[in-house]
Design a protein around this motif. Structure first.
Motif, PDB file in Angstrom:
ATOM      1  N   SER A   1      36.601 -17.040  15.692  1.00 21.10           N
ATOM      2  CA  SER A   1      37.565 -17.028  14.597  1.00 21.10           C
ATOM      3  C   SER A   1      37.433 -15.721  13.826  1.00 21.10           C
ATOM      4  O   SER A   1      36.463 -14.976  13.974  1.00 21.10           O
TER       5      SER A   1
ATOM      6  N   TRP B   1      37.071 -14.656  10.589  1.00 17.54           N
ATOM      7  CA  TRP B   1      36.200 -14.310   9.467  1.00 17.54           C
ATOM      8  C   TRP B   1      34.727 -14.456   9.809  1.00 17.54           C
ATOM      9  O   TRP B   1      34.327 -15.410  10.484  1.00 17.54           O
TER      10      TRP B   1
ATOM     11  N   SER C   1      42.644 -19.913   8.558  1.00 19.10           N
ATOM     12  CA  SER C   1      41.509 -19.223   9.180  1.00 19.10           C
ATOM     13  C   SER C   1      40.212 -19.541   8.446  1.00 19.10           C
ATOM     14  O   SER C   1      39.121 -19.282   8.955  1.00 19.10           O
ATOM     15  N   THR C   2      40.332 -20.045   7.261  1.00 14.93           N
ATOM     16  CA  THR C   2      39.269 -20.686   6.499  1.00 14.93           C
ATOM     17  C   THR C   2      39.961 -21.495   5.424  1.00 14.93           C
ATOM     18  O   THR C   2      41.111 -21.210   5.070  1.00 14.93           O
TER      19      THR C   2
ATOM     20  N   TYR D   1      36.373 -29.034  10.933  1.00 12.91           N
ATOM     21  CA  TYR D   1      37.635 -28.387  10.572  1.00 12.91           C
ATOM     22  C   TYR D   1      38.819 -29.283  10.910  1.00 12.91           C
ATOM     23  O   TYR D   1      39.714 -29.496  10.074  1.00 12.91           O
TER      24      TYR D   1
ATOM     25  N   GLN E   1      30.430 -19.772  12.959  1.00  9.78           N
ATOM     26  CA  GLN E   1      30.139 -18.459  12.403  1.00  9.78           C
ATOM     27  C   GLN E   1      29.915 -17.413  13.481  1.00  9.78           C
ATOM     28  O   GLN E   1      30.268 -16.248  13.314  1.00  9.78           O
TER      29      GLN E   1
ATOM     30  N   LEU F   1      35.115 -22.995   8.504  1.00  9.93           N
ATOM     31  CA  LEU F   1      35.691 -22.110   9.509  1.00  9.93           C
ATOM     32  C   LEU F   1      36.260 -22.951  10.647  1.00  9.93           C
ATOM     33  O   LEU F   1      35.806 -24.075  10.880  1.00  9.93           O
TER      34      LEU F   1
ATOM     35  N   TYR G   1      33.985 -12.763   2.991  1.00 13.02           N
ATOM     36  CA  TYR G   1      34.553 -13.030   4.312  1.00 13.02           C
ATOM     37  C   TYR G   1      34.981 -11.695   4.911  1.00 13.02           C
ATOM     38  O   TYR G   1      35.860 -11.022   4.378  1.00 13.02           O
TER      39      TYR G   1
ATOM     40  N   GLU H   1      31.339 -14.835   7.595  1.00  8.71           N
ATOM     41  CA  GLU H   1      30.859 -15.056   6.242  1.00  8.71           C
ATOM     42  C   GLU H   1      29.493 -14.406   6.052  1.00  8.71           C
ATOM     43  O   GLU H   1      28.633 -14.465   6.935  1.00  8.71           O
TER      44      GLU H   1
END
Length: 797
Positions: free
Chosen positions: A279, A281, A732-733, A769, A753, A749, A296, A283
């Protein structure tokens, strides 16, 4: 029997060896989340605490050390993603994936992003603090490239790792800026419709700005210092095949203290971006004596585009303003390398480029440039005909200060400091959302805007000698759409049309009012918001517009023509409140009906190719609601029938009956089997996951998923004749910051991650999610230091 035993023993040994080999590979290639490492040019020790979801909490004694460490840990989780993103704008995809991507590389090279990046990187001040930290971040990436394990994708594609430089940062930003633009899908298509069918057909597409919609309202008190196409069809197809994210929409709202239960600001943001694995982003929480941010990050960009600390929070949505224009050029009939200007015929600039192709030779190509920009004929396959079309794009034409802007946003301590960074964003157009501990809430539309006369239609390819001039009448940033502490006690953005500025409704490719209307509908009456109710709102799946569309269409149905299932279906739809839960039957019926409604209305005039391009535009989404009550539209008549003049009634009825028949064919006569979960799914695709044997290893999903396009939980898809809706983009988040309890703010997310498939954090958030769940964004140092996994970086001797 002895032979069988021997064969069995040999097979057991082979399987055991394979398991050991796979285990060794996995152990060797997975990221290091604990232990000690030496990092070159580090001044003092840096500790990285990894929480239960693999998010690094970086504690350093100075910013250079912290950003250098960020570069290293970011690379060990996302180096492959960094590699792909930097290659798009610079025309480097064919080197990885072969000849099929040559057209995509040609297109992006012709946009001029890489040339602009080179000029910008060469002109930056070396001692500028943002540049210093960016280079420290790149140093961290490059040390991982030199000393860390090579991600498996590099082995599978056979490409070599190469050091990152400042140009790569700007190339990634340039790709991001391009992916926001809708002009490439819209302007040439509308020009074709106008020339093929005439202005009456164009008028009924509802492409312009209108007062009959939910506007984002401006509010800017005087004393602000004291306040609290088709052109990209081939490119999109290529990038879609590669599962590289496109930036497409977003929601955000910020609620002022007077509307919250605890008397503090609540900030919510969920940027809508194309789904891919990994994905988009990454973090990272960073703490130094001078910098504190839970941020992000996009792969290869040092500063967070979304972030918060105990003082303030910020996020983005897409402004959707029009910053791309197309111009017809007129060639000299005696010399095709010249074109007409006000001063007569002049030479095109000829630009020569080369593309490295995997397992092949370098491809040499050239393209022409006029005073307006690159000539796209021969570069973009969808540009048909002999008339040259030039593209003018604000992003490559103005000084690029976007890195300075992102640095400024991430290092601001209050609203006044935050505002000073905003004018540096000339493109892409972004809505920047803001909230802080002092109670301020704000929305700013950032982009370099300019005067556009009413007589100029920016959604058409300009004829020779017409259109906007090269030297535009630029607007000062204070004239941009914005709202600061408005009387409503909230600000929001859902990519819908902003209020008027400088005496005009600024042209753009705004999304329909659906999400904006629902956000206002929920925010306005309620005055006791907390983090629980905000998290319920950010996962809301109700459309406040679609039941109105059904009401408009249903009154035209002739029930005497309907089958038993048809009668049950329309009765059910009339009672529907517009929800998109997994169990919804009405959601499935509605979307099947709307597809046939669009197909029967538009395909006869447009043909297959243009109709499919039409389905990918924002204006297609915007026109459904107004079209549902426009019985006089010129589009209703089916031009393929010469003996009948079809009406809206005809189109509505035949579309509904076709929808019911197709659902019966796909799922049988029992309406209980027409549930939304059977047609609406999500799978996060990795480029290498296209290989069937590797799909389950690299891809994440598929899962049935609630939501749909243009509800707050905007899990979007494209219409086609299959009747199945594979989600291609969405939040996307999802992140919510409550300034009454910052340390318990929440996020999620779409997958995980890490982009490393051997990491335990590759997919560990995916089911959460899909289920609309959240996890904590940890900021409490004592809690963070209890982490089981600690990676310590020490200065290298």
């Amino acid at each position: 029997m002895n032979l069988l035993k021997k064969i069995g023993a040999i097979l057991l040994v082979i399987i055991t060896l394979l398991i050991i080999i796979v285990g060794v590979i996995a152990y060797t290639l997975k990221p290091d989340y604990s232990g000690e490492k030496e990092l070159a040019n580090l001044q003092q020790e840096v500790k990285v605490y990894y929480d239960d979801y693999g998010i690094p909490h970086i504690y350093g004694e100075n910013e250079k050390d912290a950003f250098r460490t960020l570069g290293y840990v970011h690379a060990q989780d996302r180096l492959w993603q960094m590699e792909l993103l930097r290659r798009i704008a610079s025309g480097g995809l064919s080197e990885v994936f072969g000849v099929d991507l040559i057209g995509t590389d040609k297109f992006f090279l012709s946009l001029g992003i890489a040339d602009a990046s080179k000029l910008t990187a060469a002109s930056v001040a070396e001692n500028d603090e943002g540049v210093v930290l960016a280079k420290a971040y790149l140093d961290g990436i490059n040390q991982f490239i030199t000393e860390g394990p090579t991600p498996i994708e590099f082995h599978l594609t056979g490409i070599e790792k190469k050091a990152f430089v400042l140009e790569d940062v700007y190339n990634t930003i340039g790709y991001m800026a391009f992916s926001f633009a809708m002009a490439h899908k819209t302007d040439p298509l509308l020009t074709t419709i106008n020339s093929k069918l005439g202005p009456n057909y164009l008028k009924d597409l509802h492409v312009g700005s209108t007062i009959d919609t939910e506007w984002i309202k401006n509010y800017n008190p005087a004393s602000s210092d004291s306040i609290q196409n088709n052109l990209t069809a081939a490119v999109n197809k290529a990038l879609g095949v590669l599962d590289i994210p496109l930036f497409e929409g977003s929601n955000s709202w910020v609620i002022a203290p007077d509307k919250t239960k605890n008397g503090k600001v609540i900030f919510a943001n969920d940027p809508h971006i194309g789904f891919a694995q990994p994905s988009v982003w990454y973090e990272a929480h960073m703490e130094t004596p001078t910098y504190s941010k839970y941020g992000y990050h996009i792969a290869g960009i040092p500063f967070p585009l979304l972030g918060h600390n105990r003082k303030l929070a910020y996020g983005i949505t897409m402004f959707e303003n029009d910053d791309v224009d197309f111009y017809f050029e007129q060639n000299n009939p005696d010399n095709e390398n010249q074109y007409l200007t006000e001063g007569g015929y002049v030479d095109y600039e000829i630009v020569n480029k080369s593309i490295k192709v995997k397992d092949s030779y370098e491809v040499q190509f050239s393209y022409k440039k006029s005073i307006h920009g690159p000539i796209l004929n021969g570069i973009a396959d969808q540009v048909k005909g002999d008339r040259p079309i030039a593209m003018s794009w604000v992003y490559t034409q103005m000084e690029n200060k976007v890195i300075d802007a992102i640095y400024g946003l991430s290092h601001s301590n209050n609203l006044k400091e935050f505002k000073t960074a905003l004018p540096k964003i000339h493109a892409p157009g972004l809505n920047i959302m803001y909230g802080d501990e002092e109670g301020n809430v704000a929305w700013f539309a950032t982009a370099q805007l300019y005067q556009i006369p009413d007589s100029v239609n920016t959604k058409m390819v300009f004829e020779v000698g017409e259109g906007l001039p090269l030297e535009k009448d630029l607007l000062d940033f204070k004239e941009n759409p914005q709202a600061i502490n408005p009387p409503s006690n909230y600000v929001y953005s859902a990519n819908n049309q902003p209020d008027s500025i400088a005496g005009m409704l600024y042209p753009g490719y705004y999304l329909p009012e659906n999400r904006g209307k629902r956000i206002v509908e929920l925010l306005a009456p309620k005055n006791d918001w907390d983090i629980t109710s905000a998290s319920e709102m950010i996962t809301d799946v109700i459309s406040s517009v679609e039941p109105e569309i059904i009401t408009n269409l249903a009154k035209l149905l002739d029930v005497s023509l309907l089958s038993e299932n048809g009668l049950m279906a329309i009765d059910s739809l009339k009672m529907w409140r517009g929800d998109y839960e997994l169990s919804s039957i009405e959601a499935t019926i509605y979307n099947r009906w709307i597809y046939y409604f669009l197909e029967n209305t538009f395909e006869d005039e447009l043909g297959d190719e243009l109709f499919n391009q039409f389905l990918s535009t924002h204006f297609m989404k915007r026109l459904i609601a107004p079209l549902s009550k426009d019985e006089d539209s010129v589009w209703w008549d089916d031009v393929s029938t010469t003996d009948v003049n079809e009406s809206m009634v005809d189109i509505v009825n035949i579309s509904f009956m076709e929808a019911v028949a197709s659902l019966e064919k796909d799922f049988g006569n029992n309406l209980d089997y027409w549930r939304w979960e059977r047609v609406h799914t999500i799978e996060h695709g990795h480029p290498i996951g296209q290989i069937a044997a590797l799909r389950s290893f690299f891809n994440v999903g598929p899962y049935p998923v609630h939501g749909t396009r243009e509800v707050i939980n905007n899990l979007a898809f494209s219409y086609d004749d299959t009747g199945y809706y594979k989600t291609t983009s969405g939040p996307s988040t999802r992140r919510i910051i409550d300034f009454s309890d910052v340390e318990n703010s929440i996020s999620i997310l779409p997958t995980g991650q890490s982009g490393n498939p051997f990491s335990e954090h590759y997919r560990d958030q995916a089911e959460m999610y899909v289920n609309g769940e959240f996890r904590k964004m940890m900021m409490n140092k004592e809690e963070i230091q209890k982490s089981k996994e600690i990676l310590t970086f020490k200065p290298k001797d």
